[in-house]
Motif scaffolding. Sequence first.
Motif, PDB file in Angstrom:
ATOM      1  N   THR B  42       0.988  -1.193   0.119  1.00  0.00           N
ATOM      2  CA  THR B  42      -0.042   0.091  -0.131  1.00  0.00           C
ATOM      3  C   THR B  42       0.995   1.256   0.106  1.00  0.00           C
ATOM      4  O   THR B  42       1.846   1.267   0.927  1.00  0.00           O
ATOM      5  CB  THR B  42      -0.854   0.087   1.134  1.00  0.00           C
ATOM      6  OG1 THR B  42      -1.796  -1.227   1.328  1.00  0.00           O
ATOM      7  CG2 THR B  42      -1.810   1.196   1.098  1.00  0.00           C
ATOM      8  N   LEU B  43       0.693   1.978  -0.954  1.00  0.00           N
ATOM      9  CA  LEU B  43       1.076   3.397  -0.857  1.00  0.00           C
ATOM     10  C   LEU B  43       0.151   4.496  -0.708  1.00  0.00           C
ATOM     11  O   LEU B  43      -0.679   4.546  -1.377  1.00  0.00           O
ATOM     12  CB  LEU B  43       2.097   3.636  -2.436  1.00  0.00           C
ATOM     13  CG  LEU B  43       2.988   2.650  -2.926  1.00  0.00           C
ATOM     14  CD1 LEU B  43       3.086   2.898  -4.339  1.00  0.00           C
ATOM     15  CD2 LEU B  43       3.923   2.163  -2.078  1.00  0.00           C
ATOM     16  N   ALA B  44       0.393   5.079   0.787  1.00  0.00           N
ATOM     17  CA  ALA B  44      -0.671   6.043   0.903  1.00  0.00           C
ATOM     18  C   ALA B  44       0.016   7.505   1.001  1.00  0.00           C
ATOM     19  O   ALA B  44       1.219   7.584   1.439  1.00  0.00           O
ATOM     20  CB  ALA B  44      -0.945   5.727   2.123  1.00  0.00           C
ATOM     21  N   PHE B  45      -0.562   8.475   0.492  1.00  0.00           N
ATOM     22  CA  PHE B  45      -0.031   9.760   0.538  1.00  0.00           C
ATOM     23  C   PHE B  45      -1.293  11.014   0.655  1.00  0.00           C
ATOM     24  O   PHE B  45      -2.309  10.561  -0.020  1.00  0.00           O
ATOM     25  CB  PHE B  45       0.876   9.952  -0.823  1.00  0.00           C
ATOM     26  CG  PHE B  45       0.246   9.633  -1.962  1.00  0.00           C
ATOM     27  CD1 PHE B  45       0.094   8.343  -2.285  1.00  0.00           C
ATOM     28  CD2 PHE B  45      -0.594  10.545  -2.816  1.00  0.00           C
ATOM     29  CE1 PHE B  45      -0.417   7.982  -3.745  1.00  0.00           C
ATOM     30  CE2 PHE B  45      -1.015  10.294  -3.974  1.00  0.00           C
ATOM     31  CZ  PHE B  45      -1.258   8.864  -4.503  1.00  0.00           C
ATOM     32  N   ILE B 297     -13.667   7.465   6.577  1.00  0.00           N
ATOM     33  CA  ILE B 297     -13.711   6.654   5.400  1.00  0.00           C
ATOM     34  C   ILE B 297     -13.474   5.003   5.597  1.00  0.00           C
ATOM     35  O   ILE B 297     -14.379   4.284   4.956  1.00  0.00           O
ATOM     36  CB  ILE B 297     -12.767   6.876   4.233  1.00  0.00           C
ATOM     37  CG1 ILE B 297     -12.869   8.489   3.849  1.00  0.00           C
ATOM     38  CG2 ILE B 297     -12.777   6.047   2.984  1.00  0.00           C
ATOM     39  CD1 ILE B 297     -11.836   9.102   3.284  1.00  0.00           C
ATOM     40  N   PHE B 298     -12.731   4.703   6.640  1.00  0.00           N
ATOM     41  CA  PHE B 298     -12.334   3.275   6.745  1.00  0.00           C
ATOM     42  C   PHE B 298     -13.016   2.707   7.825  1.00  0.00           C
ATOM     43  O   PHE B 298     -12.625   1.506   8.196  1.00  0.00           O
ATOM     44  CB  PHE B 298     -10.880   3.094   6.578  1.00  0.00           C
ATOM     45  CG  PHE B 298     -10.166   3.476   5.677  1.00  0.00           C
ATOM     46  CD1 PHE B 298     -10.605   2.670   4.283  1.00  0.00           C
ATOM     47  CD2 PHE B 298      -9.491   4.594   5.325  1.00  0.00           C
ATOM     48  CE1 PHE B 298      -9.888   3.057   3.024  1.00  0.00           C
ATOM     49  CE2 PHE B 298      -8.930   4.710   3.969  1.00  0.00           C
ATOM     50  CZ  PHE B 298      -9.090   4.078   2.904  1.00  0.00           C
ATOM     51  N   PHE B 362      -9.214   7.406  -4.198  1.00  0.00           N
ATOM     52  CA  PHE B 362      -8.651   8.927  -4.252  1.00  0.00           C
ATOM     53  C   PHE B 362      -9.932   9.524  -3.564  1.00  0.00           C
ATOM     54  O   PHE B 362     -10.950   9.200  -3.916  1.00  0.00           O
ATOM     55  CB  PHE B 362      -8.303   9.413  -5.348  1.00  0.00           C
ATOM     56  CG  PHE B 362      -7.074   8.658  -6.255  1.00  0.00           C
ATOM     57  CD1 PHE B 362      -5.747   8.890  -5.804  1.00  0.00           C
ATOM     58  CD2 PHE B 362      -7.507   7.687  -7.087  1.00  0.00           C
ATOM     59  CE1 PHE B 362      -4.868   7.988  -6.558  1.00  0.00           C
ATOM     60  CE2 PHE B 362      -6.547   6.841  -7.817  1.00  0.00           C
ATOM     61  CZ  PHE B 362      -5.265   7.092  -7.561  1.00  0.00           C
ATOM     62  N   PHE B 363      -9.620  10.323  -2.588  1.00  0.00           N
ATOM     63  CA  PHE B 363     -10.662  11.064  -1.803  1.00  0.00           C
ATOM     64  C   PHE B 363     -10.675  12.657  -1.785  1.00  0.00           C
ATOM     65  O   PHE B 363      -9.585  12.944  -1.824  1.00  0.00           O
ATOM     66  CB  PHE B 363     -10.771  10.454  -0.333  1.00  0.00           C
ATOM     67  CG  PHE B 363     -10.879   8.818  -0.236  1.00  0.00           C
ATOM     68  CD1 PHE B 363     -12.170   8.357  -0.074  1.00  0.00           C
ATOM     69  CD2 PHE B 363      -9.689   8.181  -0.176  1.00  0.00           C
ATOM     70  CE1 PHE B 363     -11.880   6.921  -0.203  1.00  0.00           C
ATOM     71  CE2 PHE B 363      -9.862   6.832   0.007  1.00  0.00           C
ATOM     72  CZ  PHE B 363     -11.020   6.152   0.018  1.00  0.00           C
ATOM     73  N   GLY B 376      -6.952  12.534   0.860  1.00  0.00           N
ATOM     74  CA  GLY B 376      -6.074  11.253   0.985  1.00  0.00           C
ATOM     75  C   GLY B 376      -6.044  10.317   0.129  1.00  0.00           C
ATOM     76  O   GLY B 376      -7.101  10.439  -0.692  1.00  0.00           O
ATOM     77  N   ASN B 377      -5.013   9.452  -0.468  1.00  0.00           N
ATOM     78  CA  ASN B 377      -5.040   8.791  -1.741  1.00  0.00           C
ATOM     79  C   ASN B 377      -4.259   7.323  -1.206  1.00  0.00           C
ATOM     80  O   ASN B 377      -3.479   7.278  -0.390  1.00  0.00           O
ATOM     81  CB  ASN B 377      -4.384   9.364  -2.657  1.00  0.00           C
ATOM     82  CG  ASN B 377      -4.658  10.768  -2.921  1.00  0.00           C
ATOM     83  OD1 ASN B 377      -5.678  10.968  -3.343  1.00  0.00           O
ATOM     84  ND2 ASN B 377      -3.840  11.653  -2.642  1.00  0.00           N
TER      85      ASN B 377
END
Lengths: 256, 387
Positions: B42-45, B297-298, B362-363, B376-377
């Motif tokens: 997972t790449l979160a940015f 979101i989660f 993508f949010f 967030g993405n």
Amino acid sequence: MQKRYILEKFIFILCITISFSTNAQTSVNLKDIIYKAENKLRGKSSVAEMKITTIRPKYTREMEMKSWTQGEDLSLMYITKPVRDKGTTYLKRYKEIWYYLPSIERNIKMPPSMMNQSWMGTDLSNDDLVKKTSLSKDFEHTLLGEETIDGHTCYHIKLIPHENADVIWGKIELWIENNHYNVMKQQSFDEDMELVNTMTASNIQEMSGETIPLKMEFFPADKPQQKTLMEYISIEFNVKIPTHYFTTQYMTKIKA
Amino acid sequence: MNYVKTYIFILSLALSCTLTAQEKTIFQENFSFRGYLKYMQTLAFAGNTDLAVDNLFHNRLNFAYENQKGHKFVAEFRNRIFYGTSVNSIPNYGNLINEYNGVLPFEFLFVSNSNVVMSTIIDRAYYQYTSEKTQFRVGRQRINWGINTTWNPNDLFNSYNIYDFDYEEREGADAVRFSYFPTYMSSFDIAYKFTGDWKTDIFSAMYKFNNWNYDFQFLAGKFQEKISLGTGWAGSIKSIGFKGELTFFQPYDFVSKMNTSFSTSLDYSLRNGTYLMASYLYNSSGTNMLSDITNPIFEVPNAESLMPASHNIMGTTSYMFSPIFSGSLMTVYSFGINSLSLAPAATFSVMNNLDLDIIGQFFWQEFTDSPFQNIGNGVYWRFKWSF
């Protein structure tokens, strides 16, 4: 998403079984031959194990399944391979289609337009195959001669649609084997008389009273290196299948 | 590393039961074993924050034993090893991922430190008895009453988060369920979910049948401290699929406001195989206003409140480019709160039993004091080997 691929194959199988069965009358000899070919398996029940191989220049993918069919209205298919999809089950009951995903224990109903999808990447939709075209009724037939295919003598027949017929093809050529009326080869042409696809059948065997080809190959004309191969591993006809097999409840309970 | 030893022992036991099936004993005939092994990165940015890189090895083992007399035992293990930014930086990350909404003690956190987290959760463990007209099941199980494509107000027992694509099996509930089948196309179900507290327990009955080319269902029960009444359907308008679910939640005191959760969807398949789906969700307990906090979101929602906003729409499309490559796009918009998400996904079948998925999430959201912006993405890539 893989489910959609399987669903396509499920509909493909439905169509193969169904495409040989539509209404017609008999009068001319050629018409009679085509009628016999079309109605060969009409209304019969079958239990089969089959394998579908999708062949592309760089890869092949295999799929195996067990199926139960009763006439044109009832059909059940249970995926045995690939393992990822094992246990996924499809049911067609009259006009409704469901699939069952064992991992989340849910039946999902599919929209009727699924039956409208193009078939084998052609312009022909599943619905066209199922409902509309009657090879014996909607076409004018001409005998082009006799040819041998896979060791069987076949009538080579040209079919041109009647002017008013609701048919999307410009022409169809059929090779019907003269003994058991199996379609050994079929070529479909569009309205510009360009070849769209070819089906060939082989390995004729007697399976529980029906003499049928166990292997069928489908080739799109514009992609010469592609084909779809369908083989019966086993098939039994006129089996008494309990009516409750073709229900959403049974889908969740299958042990195959 | 006892964990690894036990794991290898279970795995080899299972394999010996299936792979040496030359001459199957009755036990082996009735026994089934399957599963998968996944690796996901997972790449979160988001904004100016650093890129977070998380890794997850995820293995699933499903065991089932079913004899000819209708008795069935099921146990399914979800084994996961995490490492990367989240493990390094979030305190007690192990406890966070090992949390489970149930009473049975089936969560095992073997290793939990700032380098690595290893956990096993048994998310299915039940005994089932099936006769021709009835079925009884007790234990941790999935009770899936949803009938709509996504957003399921009728799915009282196991709501799930639509963005949690990596948990395809979804959580099970610690419950007892009894089904009676009056006919082969109808069923009557009752289920009770234990949470350890009567106030949060869920109990409901459902009657389901098929008529006029529609599936229908009706539900009544107790949802936490509320009375729940619901209905759902799946059918079609011409060749377009038409589905929906509606559930009312009335607090016992009859003074507090009744909540309504309603979803409906249309789906259609074009001639070229493109699949299209549009859905609407109404949540009367949701908000109609901009917020000053980021959308949760989660979080795992419940049937009463599937999205934070009152009015939400979703569009999904998928297309199979070739027998080994398919793609999809899901987009969700929430009114009032003004939040948007886009989730494209591509699936490649690398070999017969090996898949590669690449997924993006993508949010965007508008806040009371700041304009519509990216919040967030996540980009995920995942190998999955099924066995």
